[in-house]
Design an enzyme around this catalytic site. Structure first.
Site, PDB file in Angstrom:
ATOM      1  N   LYS A 203       9.408 -10.006   9.145  1.00 42.04           N
ATOM      2  CA  LYS A 203       8.898 -11.001  10.083  1.00 42.04           C
ATOM      3  C   LYS A 203       9.703 -12.301   9.971  1.00 42.04           C
ATOM      4  O   LYS A 203      10.146 -12.863  10.951  1.00 42.04           O
ATOM      5  CB  LYS A 203       7.416 -11.236   9.780  1.00 42.04           C
ATOM      6  CG  LYS A 203       6.729 -12.182  10.720  1.00 42.04           C
ATOM      7  CD  LYS A 203       5.230 -12.220  10.435  1.00 42.04           C
ATOM      8  CE  LYS A 203       4.605 -13.411  11.126  1.00 42.04           C
ATOM      9  NZ  LYS A 203       3.178 -13.544  10.890  1.00 42.04           N
ATOM     10  N   GLU A 209      13.492  -9.802  -1.360  1.00 48.14           N
ATOM     11  CA  GLU A 209      13.631  -8.369  -1.680  1.00 48.14           C
ATOM     12  C   GLU A 209      14.301  -7.624  -0.516  1.00 48.14           C
ATOM     13  O   GLU A 209      15.214  -6.825  -0.704  1.00 48.14           O
ATOM     14  CB  GLU A 209      12.249  -7.741  -1.938  1.00 48.14           C
ATOM     15  CG  GLU A 209      11.556  -8.245  -3.182  1.00 48.14           C
ATOM     16  CD  GLU A 209      10.639  -9.437  -2.931  1.00 48.14           C
ATOM     17  OE1 GLU A 209      10.931 -10.239  -1.997  1.00 48.14           O
ATOM     18  OE2 GLU A 209       9.646  -9.589  -3.652  1.00 48.14           O
ATOM     19  N   GLY A 263       1.726 -10.025   9.081  1.00 50.58           N
ATOM     20  CA  GLY A 263       2.557  -8.948   8.527  1.00 50.58           C
ATOM     21  C   GLY A 263       1.772  -7.663   8.294  1.00 50.58           C
ATOM     22  O   GLY A 263       2.185  -6.574   8.702  1.00 50.58           O
ATOM     23  N   ARG A 264       0.609  -7.786   7.649  1.00 51.22           N
ATOM     24  CA  ARG A 264      -0.150  -6.581   7.294  1.00 51.22           C
ATOM     25  C   ARG A 264      -0.863  -5.951   8.486  1.00 51.22           C
ATOM     26  O   ARG A 264      -1.503  -4.905   8.356  1.00 51.22           O
ATOM     27  CB  ARG A 264      -1.124  -6.888   6.152  1.00 51.22           C
ATOM     28  CG  ARG A 264      -2.044  -8.078   6.392  1.00 51.22           C
ATOM     29  CD  ARG A 264      -2.705  -8.528   5.084  1.00 51.22           C
ATOM     30  NE  ARG A 264      -3.516  -9.730   5.247  1.00 51.22           N
ATOM     31  CZ  ARG A 264      -3.064 -10.968   5.169  1.00 51.22           C
ATOM     32  NH1 ARG A 264      -1.768 -11.181   4.966  1.00 51.22           N
ATOM     33  NH2 ARG A 264      -3.870 -11.999   5.291  1.00 51.22           N
ATOM     34  N   GLU A 349      -5.363  -8.630   0.469  1.00 53.55           N
ATOM     35  CA  GLU A 349      -4.608  -9.831   0.835  1.00 53.55           C
ATOM     36  C   GLU A 349      -5.397 -10.654   1.864  1.00 53.55           C
ATOM     37  O   GLU A 349      -5.281 -11.876   1.923  1.00 53.55           O
ATOM     38  CB  GLU A 349      -3.229  -9.451   1.397  1.00 53.55           C
ATOM     39  CG  GLU A 349      -2.228 -10.594   1.338  1.00 53.55           C
ATOM     40  CD  GLU A 349      -0.786 -10.143   1.515  1.00 53.55           C
ATOM     41  OE1 GLU A 349      -0.086  -9.984   0.502  1.00 53.55           O
ATOM     42  OE2 GLU A 349      -0.366  -9.949   2.655  1.00 53.55           O
ATOM     43  N   HIS A 380     -10.021  15.271 -10.058  1.00 54.32           N
ATOM     44  CA  HIS A 380      -9.530  15.697 -11.371  1.00 54.32           C
ATOM     45  C   HIS A 380      -8.927  14.533 -12.133  1.00 54.32           C
ATOM     46  O   HIS A 380      -8.227  14.738 -13.120  1.00 54.32           O
ATOM     47  CB  HIS A 380      -8.505  16.824 -11.200  1.00 54.32           C
ATOM     48  CG  HIS A 380      -9.115  18.066 -10.649  1.00 54.32           C
ATOM     49  ND1 HIS A 380      -9.469  19.140 -11.440  1.00 54.32           N
ATOM     50  CD2 HIS A 380      -9.491  18.394  -9.391  1.00 54.32           C
ATOM     51  CE1 HIS A 380     -10.019  20.083 -10.684  1.00 54.32           C
ATOM     52  NE2 HIS A 380     -10.039  19.644  -9.432  1.00 54.32           N
ATOM     53  N   LYS A 508       6.492 -16.300  -6.068  1.00 56.73           N
ATOM     54  CA  LYS A 508       7.817 -16.285  -5.421  1.00 56.73           C
ATOM     55  C   LYS A 508       8.613 -17.520  -5.846  1.00 56.73           C
ATOM     56  O   LYS A 508       9.799 -17.452  -6.144  1.00 56.73           O
ATOM     57  CB  LYS A 508       7.659 -16.340  -3.894  1.00 56.73           C
ATOM     58  CG  LYS A 508       7.214 -15.086  -3.234  1.00 56.73           C
ATOM     59  CD  LYS A 508       7.403 -15.259  -1.716  1.00 56.73           C
ATOM     60  CE  LYS A 508       6.434 -14.420  -0.923  1.00 56.73           C
ATOM     61  NZ  LYS A 508       6.423 -14.743   0.500  1.00 56.73           N
TER      62      LYS A 508
END
Ligand code: G6Q
Length: 544
Positions: A203, A209, A263-264, A349, A380, A508
């Site tokens: 965005k 990263e 973003g999400r 978030e 399990h 950050k």
């Protein structure tokens, strides 16, 4: 603060009236509980009867929704009001899936028209790649796509690509998110660069990263095919088209979106390009249509017919009143194996906040801790704690009537576990039942006395059961939108901003200053952090 309202206080008192209830009693007292506490819409059947709620609880939760003016907030979000007040932004992922005939205005501009224009560009590009009309530098058809992005620019589209793999008929899509060089190195090792398209999904187009991975991919491509290959092998999805151009991207391969898309919540925008490449234009449009159907339902249905509102109210009841902060999403479908991971981000978030609309620190619990794995693997692994542990965990079980891979008895076996788990969690097995069973064995009275308590299931573990016909782009769209709106409703009930994410910023900033430490410019840190940085510098230099 909402906790001072009479609706909240009444719910708090009501908790003391019902805290000792057992689901066994609720069901034995009311033979119609299943039909009275279940509903269906948008192809999604929701059974919420195995929850610690009564008709009174429902009534009081509705009063809380009224007190917080939920309906008004829903209209504001859909209408483009700037409800993300710390960033002064509208929140319009719903407009991304609205039909072209709809109108939503932000600062006087109809954003639906803009959205459809960009969507058509993106889908045309995608279809050209899929058909081979657009090819790579050496003239070969693209066989692989590597999406480089992180957080919201990764989790949503990668979850959907996994979920819809059954429908995949385009290039193979890979996702690289981690700045750990292993992620890009391992992915590059799987592809032939001559037939690989890179998508840089960001965005802001400044995320460290993503940009680090994008430049590494670019270097690899230039080494293999030369600088001129970049404009054919790279595409970008971003709100920052200036930075995209500076990267050297062909403007025809750059797709934009807007700051009213969080973003999400962005998989419905051009960030969904890897999905379109994998399943094609029709499938992508069906995904949007499924979500839109849920949007309409959310806007129109009354509280206890409204799927997102029901999930949100029950979840809020557990989180803020019942001291049950942990929630598991358990899809009984292997294709949904990243569903919980995606909603872990979207939910935590969005609602991992502690300051309300008036800037006050809230005195109640907000967002739940969300996690999960697909059934039956979870059974399990961690279900032991859900059944017999000291923590109470609320669960969503998600299943389908039809399997996409109907092999032999697999689906019946899978679904027998699905129903068995919710039954066992709710009703358990008491001491008398355990002793009765053990008496059928050849154990002595003494052995039975010692073993029996370990085999007791208290039950009273709560769950929602969500059932759909079949996993399709349309049903997945509706399911994702259901959870998105659940999160929104909870934010309204808690009076927090579900659409900012300031909590990710400090780390950050500190990472940037620690990079300077590595370059010989030591910053000021506490003794632990300084000691660790020094140790890293010593050992890292030694090892490299
Ligand atoms: C999501 C968050 C966050 C964001 C990533 C990537 O809502 O804002 O997860 O998506 O930090 O950001 P960019 O898309 O700007 O690279």
């Amino acid at each position: 603060m909402i906790s001072q309202s009479s609706a909240w206080k009444t719910l708090k008192n009501h908790y003391h009236d019902v805290e000792d209830l057992h689901l066994r009693d609720l069901f034995s007292q009311n033979p119609n509980r299943f039909s009275q506490f279940s509903t269906e819409s948008c192809g999604i059947f929701l059974d919420y009867s195995k929850n610690l709620i009564t008709e009174k609880t429902k009534e009081l939760l509705s009063s809380l929704a009224k007190e917080t003016r939920l309906k008004e907030h829903i209209s504001k979000m859909f209408g483009g009001d700037k409800i993300n007040w710390t960033e002064n932004r509208s929140v319009l992922h719903t407009a991304l899936r609205a039909p072209i005939t709809s109108k939503v205005f932000v600062d006087g501009v109809n954003v639906v028209a803009q959205i459809h224009q960009e969507l058509s560009r993106m889908l045309q590009f995608s279809e050209e790649i899929r058909s081979g009309t657009r090819r790579g530098f050496t003239g070969k058809k693209f066989e692989s796509v590597i999406n480089i992005g992180i957080g919201g620019s990764d989790l949503g589209p990668s979850m959907v690509c996994e979920a819809l793999k059954f429908y995949a008929d385009g290039p193979t899509v890979y996702f690289v998110s981690n700045v750990d060089g292993t992620h890009i190195a391992n992915t590059l090792a799987k592809v032939d660069l001559q037939t690989t398209l890179f998508l840089v999904a960001s965005k802001t187009f400044t995320t460290q990263e993503t940009m680090t991975n994008a430049f590494t991919a670019r270097d690899a491509l230039i080494n293999a095919l030369g600088e001129s290959a970049v404009s054919l092998h790279f595409a970008a999805m971003s709100t920052n088209l200036k930075a995209v151009a500076e990267f050297g991207m062909n403007p025809d391969n750059a797709f934009g979106f807007w700051d009213f898309v969080g973003g999400r919540y962005s998989l419905w925008s051009v960030i969904g390009l890897p999905i379109a490449l994998q399943i094609g234009k029709q499938g992508f449009m069906e995904l949007l249509a499924g979500a839109h159907e849920m949007d309409e339902h959310f806007c129109k249905a009354s509280d206890w017919e409204n799927l997102p509102v029901i999930l949100a109210m029950i979840s809020t009841w557990y989180s803020s009143f019942y001291h049950m902060p942990s929630h598991a999403i358990l899809p009984y479908d292997q294709y949904l194996h990243r569903f919980a991971a995606h909603f872990q981000q979207v939910d935590m978030e969005s609602n991992g906040k502690s300051v309300n609309r008036d800037g006050q620190i809230v005195d109640y619990q907000t967002g739940q801790i969300l996690w999960g794995e697909p059934g039956t693997n979870g059974q399990h692994a961690f279900y032991q704690l859900i059944h017999q542990g000291t923590h109470k965990i609320s669960c969503d079980f998600i299943g389908f009537f039809e399997s996409l891979n109907p092999i032999g008895e697999h689906h019946k076996i899978l679904m027998s576990h699905f129903f068995a788990q919710t039954e066992a969690l709710a009703f358990g097995l008491n001491l008398e039942q355990v002793i009765f069973e053990l008496k059928k064995s050849d154990l002595s009275e003494e052995e039975i006395r010692k073993l029996a308590p370990h085999k007791v299931f208290y039950g009273n573990r709560v769950s929602n059961t969500i059932l759909m016909q079949k996993l399709t782009p349309h049903s997945l769209g509706a399911l994702i939108a259901l959870y998105e709106h659940k999160i929104f409703v909870q934010g309204v009930l808690w009076e927090i901003n579900s659409f900012d994410q300031w909590g990710v910023e400090l780390g950050k900033k500190l990472a940037k200053s620690i990079l300077s430490d590595f370059e010989g410019k030591p910053g000021i840190h506490d003794s632990s952090t300084s000691g660790l940085i020094e140790l890293f510098i010593k050992k890292h230099t030694k090892g490299s």
